[in-house]
Design a protein around this motif. Structure first.
Motif, PDB file in Angstrom:
ATOM      1  N   GLU A  44     -48.055 -11.704   2.806  1.00 56.60           N
ATOM      2  CA  GLU A  44     -47.913 -12.814   3.670  1.00 56.60           C
ATOM      3  C   GLU A  44     -46.666 -12.840   4.324  1.00 56.60           C
ATOM      4  O   GLU A  44     -45.606 -12.531   3.556  1.00 56.60           O
ATOM      5  CB  GLU A  44     -47.942 -13.999   2.610  1.00 56.60           C
ATOM      6  N   LYS A  45     -46.598 -13.140   5.597  1.00 52.67           N
ATOM      7  CA  LYS A  45     -45.326 -13.034   6.357  1.00 52.67           C
ATOM      8  C   LYS A  45     -44.113 -14.192   6.163  1.00 52.67           C
ATOM      9  O   LYS A  45     -43.202 -14.043   6.339  1.00 52.67           O
ATOM     10  CB  LYS A  45     -45.835 -12.932   7.847  1.00 52.67           C
ATOM     11  N   GLU A  46     -44.628 -15.319   5.704  1.00 48.05           N
ATOM     12  CA  GLU A  46     -44.149 -16.576   5.441  1.00 48.05           C
ATOM     13  C   GLU A  46     -43.420 -16.577   4.272  1.00 48.05           C
ATOM     14  O   GLU A  46     -44.154 -15.817   3.135  1.00 48.05           O
ATOM     15  CB  GLU A  46     -44.565 -17.595   5.957  1.00 48.05           C
ATOM     16  N   ASP A  47     -42.501 -17.388   3.792  1.00 44.29           N
ATOM     17  CA  ASP A  47     -42.064 -17.852   2.713  1.00 44.29           C
ATOM     18  C   ASP A  47     -41.665 -19.129   2.487  1.00 44.29           C
ATOM     19  O   ASP A  47     -40.359 -19.455   2.722  1.00 44.29           O
ATOM     20  CB  ASP A  47     -40.928 -16.598   1.987  1.00 44.29           C
ATOM     21  N   THR A  48     -42.393 -19.839   2.410  1.00 47.54           N
ATOM     22  CA  THR A  48     -42.091 -21.430   2.414  1.00 47.54           C
ATOM     23  C   THR A  48     -42.511 -22.097   1.149  1.00 47.54           C
ATOM     24  O   THR A  48     -43.342 -21.591   0.142  1.00 47.54           O
ATOM     25  CB  THR A  48     -42.980 -22.156   3.378  1.00 47.54           C
ATOM     26  N   LYS A  55     -48.729 -18.593  -5.189  1.00 46.73           N
ATOM     27  CA  LYS A  55     -47.712 -17.707  -5.765  1.00 46.73           C
ATOM     28  C   LYS A  55     -48.070 -17.741  -7.240  1.00 46.73           C
ATOM     29  O   LYS A  55     -48.077 -16.722  -7.949  1.00 46.73           O
ATOM     30  CB  LYS A  55     -46.298 -17.851  -5.495  1.00 46.73           C
ATOM     31  N   GLU A  66     -46.706  -9.191  -1.433  1.00 46.96           N
ATOM     32  CA  GLU A  66     -45.502  -9.432  -1.154  1.00 46.96           C
ATOM     33  C   GLU A  66     -45.459 -10.618  -0.105  1.00 46.96           C
ATOM     34  O   GLU A  66     -46.471 -11.178   0.566  1.00 46.96           O
ATOM     35  CB  GLU A  66     -45.315  -8.215  -0.291  1.00 46.96           C
ATOM     36  N   ILE A  67     -44.266 -11.483  -0.156  1.00 42.91           N
ATOM     37  CA  ILE A  67     -44.186 -12.779   0.164  1.00 42.91           C
ATOM     38  C   ILE A  67     -42.799 -12.459   1.240  1.00 42.91           C
ATOM     39  O   ILE A  67     -41.873 -12.021   1.083  1.00 42.91           O
ATOM     40  CB  ILE A  67     -43.834 -13.801  -0.571  1.00 42.91           C
ATOM     41  N   GLY A  68     -42.998 -13.175   2.715  1.00 42.45           N
ATOM     42  CA  GLY A  68     -41.779 -13.083   3.505  1.00 42.45           C
ATOM     43  C   GLY A  68     -41.813 -11.952   4.406  1.00 42.45           C
ATOM     44  O   GLY A  68     -40.630 -11.580   4.998  1.00 42.45           O
ATOM     45  N   GLY A  69     -42.906 -11.251   4.762  1.00 37.53           N
ATOM     46  CA  GLY A  69     -42.869 -10.121   5.469  1.00 37.53           C
ATOM     47  C   GLY A  69     -43.852  -9.315   5.068  1.00 37.53           C
ATOM     48  O   GLY A  69     -43.971  -8.978   4.225  1.00 37.53           O
TER      49      GLY A  69
END
Length: 463
Positions: A44-48, A55, A66-69
């Motif tokens: 997942e590219k985002e982390d909101t 999660k 993997e989160i944030g990229g």
């Protein structure tokens, strides 16, 4: 009804499968590929904050993610499975395709594992109401049916449950159809095609072509159901040998489902009266006609159709009756996320409404064409969200209006404005993402805050 040749299950044992995008569909797809013997990995590219529930599910089911990229780990894969919100032209997808990694979607993956006939519905508006009503009609007729797709239950979850129902009713979005290759519903319907998601699809022609992919794998003995009142759907051409049944809420159809102003008919047989359908609006008559055509094509005895309509309460956030207090009736239509759904909501009522509208409006959306309808159907406008200033500027010369920040302020203003006998309609006509995680959060906020603050003793709709 055609017999069904069930597809071969994907041979994924020992394979590495990357699921792009974290959400309900991604978690279900990851669990399914693991059941098939593969090694899932979610990227997942985002982390909101809105990812927190997903999660937590990854931790619960011990799904690596993997989160944030998207790191290079994502590309160590034998297959990419896309969540519906991930477009085919996303950089991560293009890079995978250029590297020779096959790309599919959650719906396509799950449908290849499904050993029950699929009854599928797509369209810009009305998908959820139509699929839920079709499921209700099937169960009312004694069918063991499941409901899945572009709603709260991905098709992968049906497979994970292990049961084989007599039918699965599937709500399908244009995003899901982008990656549909072998998806084969024995009965499929396109309800309508109006401007929406054009930033993703590029043009109405491309959008309509994507919707028509729902018929691509149908064959002789299958049935395609089309809206004769919608030019885009009426022009669609399913494959040779597929039976085509049309429906119309506006004119007689000798071989289809139609509305004569009083009764819903299939060919010349009256199935139900308009008053049997307890949800408002001519668009819901059209949805019910589509359901009748689909159920009939699947072989359902429609003797109990009228009773099924009478016992159908509607769907949350779709012109949903909320309460009546002090002679004022409140409706929640938070699912209204585009101009056409706002138009449909306004046309559902015979008398002017106090309208709460606004949010994050969509690129290329045509709100200008609604001016005459707003002038005729709206007694007062309460504009909210990022589009609030735009709405008051566009409609302000036609109706009394006030600009507020969000749903909570709008409730107070609506109660002060509305008189006995009035209808307060929350139909944003815009996406929710300017202030809320989704339209469900927005709609439930309207219902919980209004009930608490106004202290109504509401008579809930019993269905």
């Amino acid at each position: 009804m055609t017999s069904v040749d069930f597809p071969d299950r994907p041979q994924l044992a020992g394979k590495r499968v990357t699921i792009i995008g974290l959400g309900r569909s991604a978690v279900a797809a990851a669990r399914l590929v693991r059941q098939l013997g593969a090694m899932p990995f979610i990227s997942e590219k985002e982390d909101t904050p809105k990812l927190a529930p997903w999660k937590a599910l990854c931790e619960k089911y011990q799904l690596p993610a993997e989160i944030g990229g998207h790191t290079e780990r994502a590309y160590e894969a034998d297959l990419f499975v896309l969540s519906p919100g991930v477009p085919l032209n996303a950089p991560v997808v293009r890079k995978a395709a250029d590297s020779g990694i096959p790309v599919t979607g959650e719906l396509e993956l799950a449908s290849r594992c499904c050993h029950a006939p699929l009854l599928a519905v797509t369209g810009t508006n009305g998908k959820t109401t139509t699929t839920v009503l079709l499921h209700h009609v099937l169960t009312h007729a004694g069918y063991a049916a499941d409901l899945a797709g572009n709603n709260d239950r991905p098709l992968s979850e049906v497979i994970l449950d292990g049961a084989t129902p007599r039918a699965v009713v599937v709500e399908v979005s244009s995003y899901q159809l982008e990656t549909a290759e072998t998806f084969h519903p024995v009965v499929a319907a396109v309800l309508n095609v109006t401007p929406d998601h054009l930033a993703r699809h590029g043009s109405m022609e491309a959008y309509a072509a994507t919707k028509s992919r729902i018929f691509a794998r149908q064959r002789t003995g299958d049935t395609a159901v089309l809206n004769a009142d919608d030019a885009w759907t009426d022009a669609m051409e399913p494959p040779d040998g597929v039976s085509v049944v049309r429906f119309s809420a506006r004119r007689e159809l000798a071989e289809g489902a139609w509305f004569d102003g009083t009764s819903l008919r299939l060919r010349h047989r009256a199935l139900a009266r308009r008053k049997d359908l307890r949800i408002p609006g001519l668009h819901n008559v059209a949805n019910a006609l589509a359901v009748a055509a689909m159920a009939d094509a699947f072989g359902v005895n429609l003797d109990g159709f009228a009773e099924a309509l009478r016992t159908f309460p509607g769907v949350e956030h779709r012109i949903e009756w909320v309460a009546e207090t002090d002679g004022i009736t409140w409706y929640n239509d938070s699912k209204s996320t585009n101009p056409d759904s706002l138009r449909i909501a306004l046309e559902a009522f015979d008398h002017p409404v106090v309208l709460i509208a606004g949010g994050q409006h969509k690129e290329g959306a045509d709100y200008q064409s609604l001016k005459p309808l707003v002038a005729r159907k709206v007694s007062a406008l309460i504009a909210i969200g990022d589009s609030g200033d735009y709405f008051t500027g566009l409609y302000g010369d036609d109706v009394p209006h006030v600009r507020v920040r969000g749903v909570e302020e709008a409730i107070v203003h609506a109660r002060n404005i509305a008189q006995r006998g009035a209808i307060v309609l929350f139909s944003p006509g815009c996406a929710s993402f300017d202030q809320y995680n989704n339209y469900e959060e927005r709609g439930r906020l309207l219902k919980t805050r209004s009930g608490k603050w106004l202290g109504w003793n509401c008579q809930k709709y019993s269905g």
